[in-house]
Design a protein around this motif. Sequence first.
Motif, PDB file in Angstrom:
ATOM      1  N   TYR A 147       0.788  -1.229   0.000  1.00 37.12           N
ATOM      2  CA  TYR A 147       0.000   0.000   0.000  1.00 37.12           C
ATOM      3  C   TYR A 147       0.823   1.284   0.000  1.00 37.12           C
ATOM      4  CZ  TYR A 147      -3.926  -3.080   0.999  1.00 37.12           C
ATOM      5  OH  TYR A 147      -4.873  -4.072   0.919  1.00 37.12           O
ATOM      6  N   ILE A 148       2.098   1.203   0.317  1.00 36.57           N
ATOM      7  CA  ILE A 148       2.917   2.421   0.346  1.00 36.57           C
ATOM      8  C   ILE A 148       3.941   2.428  -0.780  1.00 36.57           C
ATOM      9  CG2 ILE A 148       4.503   3.821   1.703  1.00 36.57           C
ATOM     10  CD1 ILE A 148       1.659   3.839   2.760  1.00 36.57           C
ATOM     11  N   ALA A 149       4.761   1.393  -0.874  1.00 40.97           N
ATOM     12  CA  ALA A 149       5.806   1.359  -1.906  1.00 40.97           C
ATOM     13  C   ALA A 149       5.236   1.374  -3.314  1.00 40.97           C
ATOM     14  CB  ALA A 149       6.678   0.116  -1.708  1.00 40.97           C
ATOM     15  N   SER A 150       4.044   0.852  -3.486  1.00 40.03           N
ATOM     16  CA  SER A 150       3.456   0.750  -4.827  1.00 40.03           C
ATOM     17  C   SER A 150       2.813   2.048  -5.305  1.00 40.03           C
ATOM     18  CB  SER A 150       2.402  -0.356  -4.841  1.00 40.03           C
ATOM     19  OG  SER A 150       1.319  -0.037  -3.964  1.00 40.03           O
ATOM     20  N   LYS A 151       2.449   2.946  -4.391  1.00 42.95           N
ATOM     21  CA  LYS A 151       1.663   4.128  -4.770  1.00 42.95           C
ATOM     22  C   LYS A 151       2.370   5.041  -5.775  1.00 42.95           C
ATOM     23  CE  LYS A 151      -2.079   3.283  -2.471  1.00 42.95           C
ATOM     24  NZ  LYS A 151      -3.302   2.917  -3.233  1.00 42.95           N
ATOM     25  N   PRO A 152       3.648   5.371  -5.604  1.00 45.83           N
ATOM     26  CA  PRO A 152       4.301   6.229  -6.602  1.00 45.83           C
ATOM     27  C   PRO A 152       4.396   5.578  -7.974  1.00 45.83           C
ATOM     28  CG  PRO A 152       5.536   6.242  -4.545  1.00 45.83           C
ATOM     29  CD  PRO A 152       4.535   5.136  -4.441  1.00 45.83           C
ATOM     30  N   LEU A 153       4.273   4.251  -8.029  1.00 48.12           N
ATOM     31  CA  LEU A 153       4.430   3.528  -9.286  1.00 48.12           C
ATOM     32  C   LEU A 153       3.113   3.311 -10.012  1.00 48.12           C
ATOM     33  CD1 LEU A 153       6.988   0.826  -8.052  1.00 48.12           C
ATOM     34  CD2 LEU A 153       7.458   3.055  -9.096  1.00 48.12           C
ATOM     35  N   LEU A 197       0.052   3.894 -12.366  1.00 48.53           N
ATOM     36  CA  LEU A 197      -0.054   4.645 -13.610  1.00 48.53           C
ATOM     37  C   LEU A 197      -1.057   5.774 -13.482  1.00 48.53           C
ATOM     38  CD1 LEU A 197       0.010   1.752 -16.254  1.00 48.53           C
ATOM     39  CD2 LEU A 197       1.917   3.130 -15.379  1.00 48.53           C
ATOM     40  N   VAL A 198      -0.795   6.873 -14.158  1.00 52.98           N
ATOM     41  CA  VAL A 198      -1.680   8.044 -14.126  1.00 52.98           C
ATOM     42  C   VAL A 198      -2.806   7.822 -15.128  1.00 52.98           C
ATOM     43  CG1 VAL A 198      -1.831  10.530 -14.421  1.00 52.98           C
ATOM     44  CG2 VAL A 198       0.267   9.499 -13.513  1.00 52.98           C
ATOM     45  N   PHE A 199      -4.010   7.630 -14.589  1.00 55.74           N
ATOM     46  CA  PHE A 199      -5.184   7.360 -15.421  1.00 55.74           C
ATOM     47  C   PHE A 199      -4.876   6.176 -16.349  1.00 55.74           C
ATOM     48  CE2 PHE A 199      -5.407  12.016 -14.520  1.00 55.74           C
ATOM     49  CZ  PHE A 199      -6.414  11.914 -13.581  1.00 55.74           C
ATOM     50  N   ASP A 200      -5.064   6.338 -17.651  1.00 54.56           N
ATOM     51  CA  ASP A 200      -4.812   5.259 -18.611  1.00 54.56           C
ATOM     52  C   ASP A 200      -3.500   5.460 -19.363  1.00 54.56           C
ATOM     53  OD1 ASP A 200      -7.211   3.987 -17.984  1.00 54.56           O
ATOM     54  OD2 ASP A 200      -8.332   5.234 -19.393  1.00 54.56           O
ATOM     55  N   GLU A 201      -2.625   6.296 -18.814  1.00 58.16           N
ATOM     56  CA  GLU A 201      -1.365   6.597 -19.488  1.00 58.16           C
ATOM     57  C   GLU A 201      -0.323   5.519 -19.193  1.00 58.16           C
ATOM     58  OE1 GLU A 201      -1.247   8.923 -21.585  1.00 58.16           O
ATOM     59  OE2 GLU A 201      -3.099   9.988 -21.093  1.00 58.16           O
ATOM     60  N   SER A 202       0.803   5.602 -19.868  1.00 52.78           N
ATOM     61  CA  SER A 202       1.872   4.615 -19.690  1.00 52.78           C
ATOM     62  C   SER A 202       2.916   5.046 -18.674  1.00 52.78           C
ATOM     63  CB  SER A 202       2.567   4.351 -21.037  1.00 52.78           C
ATOM     64  OG  SER A 202       3.132   5.558 -21.536  1.00 52.78           O
ATOM     65  N   PHE A 203       2.737   6.232 -18.063  1.00 56.73           N
ATOM     66  CA  PHE A 203       3.705   6.728 -17.089  1.00 56.73           C
ATOM     67  C   PHE A 203       3.085   6.743 -15.696  1.00 56.73           C
ATOM     68  CE2 PHE A 203       1.795  10.207 -19.536  1.00 56.73           C
ATOM     69  CZ  PHE A 203       1.087  10.882 -18.552  1.00 56.73           C
ATOM     70  N   SER A 204       3.954   6.734 -14.694  1.00 56.53           N
ATOM     71  CA  SER A 204       3.511   6.666 -13.303  1.00 56.53           C
ATOM     72  C   SER A 204       3.555   8.041 -12.651  1.00 56.53           C
ATOM     73  CB  SER A 204       4.406   5.705 -12.521  1.00 56.53           C
ATOM     74  OG  SER A 204       5.718   6.235 -12.411  1.00 56.53           O
ATOM     75  N   PHE A 205       2.991   8.113 -11.448  1.00 53.79           N
ATOM     76  CA  PHE A 205       3.053   9.361 -10.682  1.00 53.79           C
ATOM     77  C   PHE A 205       4.496   9.743 -10.388  1.00 53.79           C
ATOM     78  CE2 PHE A 205      -1.291   7.986  -9.736  1.00 53.79           C
ATOM     79  CZ  PHE A 205      -1.987   9.169  -9.907  1.00 53.79           C
ATOM     80  N   LYS A 206       5.342   8.748 -10.133  1.00 55.37           N
ATOM     81  CA  LYS A 206       6.751   9.024  -9.863  1.00 55.37           C
ATOM     82  C   LYS A 206       7.432   9.659 -11.064  1.00 55.37           C
ATOM     83  CE  LYS A 206      10.994   6.748  -8.308  1.00 55.37           C
ATOM     84  NZ  LYS A 206      11.609   5.447  -7.903  1.00 55.37           N
ATOM     85  N   ASP A 207       7.025   9.253 -12.263  1.00 51.80           N
ATOM     86  CA  ASP A 207       7.649   9.768 -13.486  1.00 51.80           C
ATOM     87  C   ASP A 207       7.389  11.259 -13.685  1.00 51.80           C
ATOM     88  OD1 ASP A 207       8.663   7.269 -14.144  1.00 51.80           O
ATOM     89  OD2 ASP A 207       6.849   6.691 -15.235  1.00 51.80           O
ATOM     90  N   ILE A 208       6.226  11.722 -13.257  1.00 49.72           N
ATOM     91  CA  ILE A 208       5.848  13.107 -13.554  1.00 49.72           C
ATOM     92  C   ILE A 208       5.845  14.001 -12.321  1.00 49.72           C
ATOM     93  CG2 ILE A 208       4.432  12.371 -15.516  1.00 49.72           C
ATOM     94  CD1 ILE A 208       1.957  12.877 -13.742  1.00 49.72           C
ATOM     95  N   TYR A 209       6.220  13.439 -11.162  1.00 52.99           N
ATOM     96  CA  TYR A 209       6.113  14.211  -9.935  1.00 52.99           C
ATOM     97  C   TYR A 209       7.085  15.389  -9.932  1.00 52.99           C
ATOM     98  CZ  TYR A 209       6.295  15.400  -4.988  1.00 52.99           C
ATOM     99  OH  TYR A 209       6.256  16.072  -3.792  1.00 52.99           O
ATOM    100  N   VAL A 210       6.560  16.548  -9.571  1.00 53.93           N
ATOM    101  CA  VAL A 210       7.351  17.762  -9.420  1.00 53.93           C
ATOM    102  C   VAL A 210       7.197  18.232  -7.970  1.00 53.93           C
ATOM    103  CG1 VAL A 210       7.693  20.156 -10.134  1.00 53.93           C
ATOM    104  CG2 VAL A 210       7.029  18.414 -11.826  1.00 53.93           C
ATOM    105  N   PRO A 211       8.301  18.359  -7.211  1.00 52.35           N
ATOM    106  CA  PRO A 211       8.201  18.805  -5.818  1.00 52.35           C
ATOM    107  C   PRO A 211       7.426  20.113  -5.702  1.00 52.35           C
ATOM    108  CG  PRO A 211      10.406  18.031  -6.276  1.00 52.35           C
ATOM    109  CD  PRO A 211       9.690  18.058  -7.592  1.00 52.35           C
ATOM    110  N   LEU A 212       6.587  20.191  -4.683  1.00 53.70           N
ATOM    111  CA  LEU A 212       5.697  21.331  -4.511  1.00 53.70           C
ATOM    112  C   LEU A 212       6.349  22.462  -3.723  1.00 53.70           C
ATOM    113  CD1 LEU A 212       2.354  19.518  -3.616  1.00 53.70           C
ATOM    114  CD2 LEU A 212       3.164  20.242  -5.870  1.00 53.70           C
ATOM    115  N   LYS A 213       5.908  23.666  -4.018  1.00 59.13           N
ATOM    116  CA  LYS A 213       6.258  24.845  -3.241  1.00 59.13           C
ATOM    117  C   LYS A 213       5.031  25.270  -2.438  1.00 59.13           C
ATOM    118  CE  LYS A 213      10.453  25.428  -4.906  1.00 59.13           C
ATOM    119  NZ  LYS A 213      11.662  25.368  -4.048  1.00 59.13           N
ATOM    120  N   ALA A 214       5.280  25.823  -1.274  1.00 63.52           N
ATOM    121  CA  ALA A 214       4.172  26.243  -0.420  1.00 63.52           C
ATOM    122  C   ALA A 214       4.574  27.463   0.391  1.00 63.52           C
ATOM    123  CB  ALA A 214       3.755  25.108   0.508  1.00 63.52           C
ATOM    124  N   LYS A 215       3.572  28.125   0.972  1.00 65.96           N
ATOM    125  CA  LYS A 215       3.808  29.252   1.868  1.00 65.96           C
ATOM    126  C   LYS A 215       3.087  29.013   3.182  1.00 65.96           C
ATOM    127  CE  LYS A 215       4.839  33.079  -1.268  1.00 65.96           C
ATOM    128  NZ  LYS A 215       4.572  34.499  -1.575  1.00 65.96           N
TER     129      LYS A 215
END
Length: 388
Positions: free
Chosen positions: A241-247, A249-267
């Motif tokens: 449930y944890i190690a698999s989440k970044p892997l 796939l995003v919707f029906d695409e061929s890439f994962s969340f890890k592939d497209i993740y961009v670190p967030l900025k916040a205030k």
Amino acid sequence: MNKRLSQTWQKFRQSFSVGESLNTTVETGKAVLEAAKTFQEQGASVELLKPLLQNSSSLLDVLCSPLAQVVGAGLPFVPLGMALLKYSRDITKQDPSLEDCVFIVSQAAYLESVEEILSLYPSINSDANPNINKALTKQLQKLNDIKLDYESASNAVACFHESELAKAFNQVLSVRLAAANISNANAHILTQRVAWNTQRYIIKAWIESGDAIKNIIQPSFGEWQKEQQKFFSIDEYLKTYIASKPLDLVFDESFSFKDIYVPLKAKPVDNNGKIDEKVDSLDLETWAKENLLNSNNLEQVMFVQGGPGRGKSVFCRMFSDWVRQHLHPIWTPILIRLRDLDSFESRLENTLEAELKISFIQNDKNWLTNKNTRFLFILDGFDPNTIF
């Protein structure tokens, strides 16, 4: 009555009819390493254990060896420690004391935990020619003066990472990591992970002990098996449930969340929930990590808010897995998508027990109060206006 580690080691020397022949920690480290390797290849024997006792002052002397040799081979330190107890009992026809058992088993379990945790860091294990300095020699010699009575030994059995033994062992490992050019901050995290993780190997030792210490250690064999199963259940949860989440796939695409993740900025926001526009944006991951690692913030709640589609849920996935990789078992991440829960109780604890179908929660009523586990709950989709 207090018993020193040196007294326990000398007691075993007398049982096996051997004396002390070496004083330098580099050589004593080799003695432990060779004994573990021989045990791995040939199994236990009295003739194997005699040179171990004669040429070393503790099992932790092995930390004088190159870390690659200690970690990479997966050496059987717990079985080696249990063999010491078993053969001593067979020779003397007497059960070892609780203090003797804890001294030996805790060292063996700690070393197996060192193997597991440091194996996650290949750069550390490239330390093939360590600078074994006077500080490490001095720290190892201090182990001889560690004292245990029945109460402190019992406490170490119940919760090793809070024990005086854990503190002493961590000091040795910290000095050893410093010799491998590991920063103080990283060494602190590593030693804490090792100490917390030692408990599962202590339990393994009690379960595998057989008749050697059956009349000495409490609780019962069945209770130790339940504790061991809890650790297995947590491992399975983290893997599934944890190690698999970044892997995923995003919707029906061929890439994962890890592939497209961009670190967030916040205030940060003020006490009224208004964004403080006067300060620069901060890296959200860095902020979360600093808060989690600050011992003064253990009772605090981190709250991240933002509009739909801003990346909060993906951040939860990625941060949960970072905690799994770099902080477990100091912290065990539990990722909860609140939208997936069917009902909510007035207490979060009751909601978790009712809704989460995880065996270590369902099968242990004391899962939140057990000192050998500590959970970080990451709630994705929190809305105070609709949830409570």
